[in-house]
Design an enzyme around this catalytic site. Sequence first.
Site, PDB file in Angstrom:
ATOM      1  N   LYS A  58       0.814  -1.324  -0.090  1.00  0.00           N
ATOM      2  CA  LYS A  58       0.204   0.052   0.204  1.00  0.00           C
ATOM      3  C   LYS A  58       0.897   1.372   0.084  1.00  0.00           C
ATOM      4  CE  LYS A  58      -4.477   0.766   0.450  1.00  0.00           C
ATOM      5  NZ  LYS A  58      -5.605  -0.040  -0.018  1.00  0.00           N
ATOM      6  N   ASP A  90      -7.150   4.058  -4.269  1.00  0.00           N
ATOM      7  CA  ASP A  90      -7.548   3.891  -2.997  1.00  0.00           C
ATOM      8  C   ASP A  90      -8.380   5.326  -2.775  1.00  0.00           C
ATOM      9  OD1 ASP A  90      -7.528   1.820  -0.508  1.00  0.00           O
ATOM     10  OD2 ASP A  90      -7.244   3.885   0.254  1.00  0.00           O
TER      11      ASP A  90
HETATM   12  N1  GLU Z   1      -7.294   0.111  -2.812  1.00  0.00           N
HETATM   13  C1  GLU Z   1      -8.014  -1.073  -2.840  1.00  0.00           C
HETATM   14  C2  GLU Z   1      -7.974  -2.175  -1.710  1.00  0.00           C
HETATM   15  O1  GLU Z   1      -8.075  -1.555  -0.790  1.00  0.00           O
HETATM   16  C3  GLU Z   1      -7.604  -1.807  -4.412  1.00  0.00           C
HETATM   17  C4  GLU Z   1      -6.417  -2.224  -4.458  1.00  0.00           C
HETATM   18  C5  GLU Z   1      -5.712  -2.816  -5.936  1.00  0.00           C
HETATM   19  O2  GLU Z   1      -6.762  -2.801  -6.857  1.00  0.00           O
HETATM   20  O3  GLU Z   1      -4.874  -3.132  -5.970  1.00  0.00           O
HETATM   21  O4  GLU Z   1      -8.198  -3.226  -1.887  1.00  0.00           O
END
Ligand code: GLU
Length: 459
Positions: free
Chosen positions: A139, A179
């Site tokens: 992340k 996100d």
């Molecule tokens: N931010 C999204 C999550 O919390 C998607 C992440 C992604 O698609 O890599 O899962």
Amino acid sequence: MSKQNIVPLEIESMNEELANFMANLKQNTPGEIEFHQAVEEVAEIILPYISDKPEIKTAKILERLTEPDRSIIFRVTWEDDEGVIHTNRGYRVQHNNAIGPYKGGLRFHPTVSLSILKFLAFEQTFKNSLTGLPLGGGKGGADFDPKGKSDREIMRFCQSFMTELSKHIGPYTDVPAGDIGVGAREISYLFGQYKRINGKFTGVLTGKGLSYGGSLIRTEATGYGAVYMLEDMLAVKGKSLEGKVACVSGSGNVAEYATEKLIELGAKVVTLSDSSGFIYDPAGITREKLDYIRDLKQVRRGRISEYAKEFGVEFFADKRPWGIICDVALPCATQNELDGDDAKKLIQNGCIAVSEGANMPSTKDAVNAFIAAKVIFAPGKAANAGGVAVSGLEMTQNSIRLGWSHEELDKRLRDIMLNIHKQCVECGVEEDGYINYVKGANIAGFKKVSEAMLAYGVM
Ligand code: GLU
């Protein structure tokens, strides 16, 4: 009566083990409150689970999982429309790549900190494992506030951010996505800059536009997935979403598409929110009203209170929607937006099921309250995994240089959510038949990652 007579010995020693585990973690990571919260939820379940698995215990898999592989922190300097220079802090937490390249979104929000991103990256590793796809966990983001910024300012920020981030990512290394605060516009600027720096057109980001390697259904996937999960959970009880009243929080991508799917499946969505408060529409949000919200939030980037004015409904400033009577609740805004008192209100009002569209929106007290009251409760790492799952499918399509149809992708998403539900049931059913989805998701997610880590040996 002595203490031993009240608490069975093994539970007492387990509590002590958890207390020691958490004390060590807190000593090593002082002040990282959200990270501690996310780890505690997992440790509480995994420590008893591995108590009869000496190979996992001696390999210290859980301890290793509480230390990200690496956390990259960097300066992001950019110039606003008036020529004023600003500096923000950028991050990428590469948590674990045991089962695939690091994968997870980027968040642009003033509250972004190392603790928030470590909790999100930690959660992502378990979530990604649950999807059944070869995806590790990561992340990233920045403490940059996109609110009120012009398109050009967003572009300059994204370009500066990617100039540094590009050194650490790649289609087989780390594949970021969106996100909070990072949507289609930001992903496009980020992808454009990556391509410009590297001279390569590769699937290094997901959530891309359809004309340059994006996947159908990706935008809808998180919200749809959270509703599919809810549908599957209710089905176990012989119930459906038809006629159910739903409280949804948030008004971004996840909330919008959760609302769309809920409407499609016959539920009535009565609330939506943003950081300024929530709207209560007792007649229910219709498809037309949802179109209005999309334009309001994505095009005009306005406040949810405008919906109340437009449709003559009530707006509750600085309040959360959990006091409204409903059958099902979908927290789709952000972490810790639903606390113990909110959970009690929902339970008292007869809410039977909760599906978390956001990451860790319920506090520990809230989760405990739901489980104690036997409310059907799906944690974010299971319920909102549909988004990253379709990101995984976007990576597959990029690799094979093909694009699947809407129907094909929706079917795959549906199957993945069904499979996540199945894994949660297998690992989370209690003696009295209650399905503890928190337990199920954590154990099922952990199993695959720990198996891979064991196979690699000590590293
Ligand atoms: N931010 C999204 C999550 O919390 C998607 C992440 C992604 O698609 O890599 O899962």
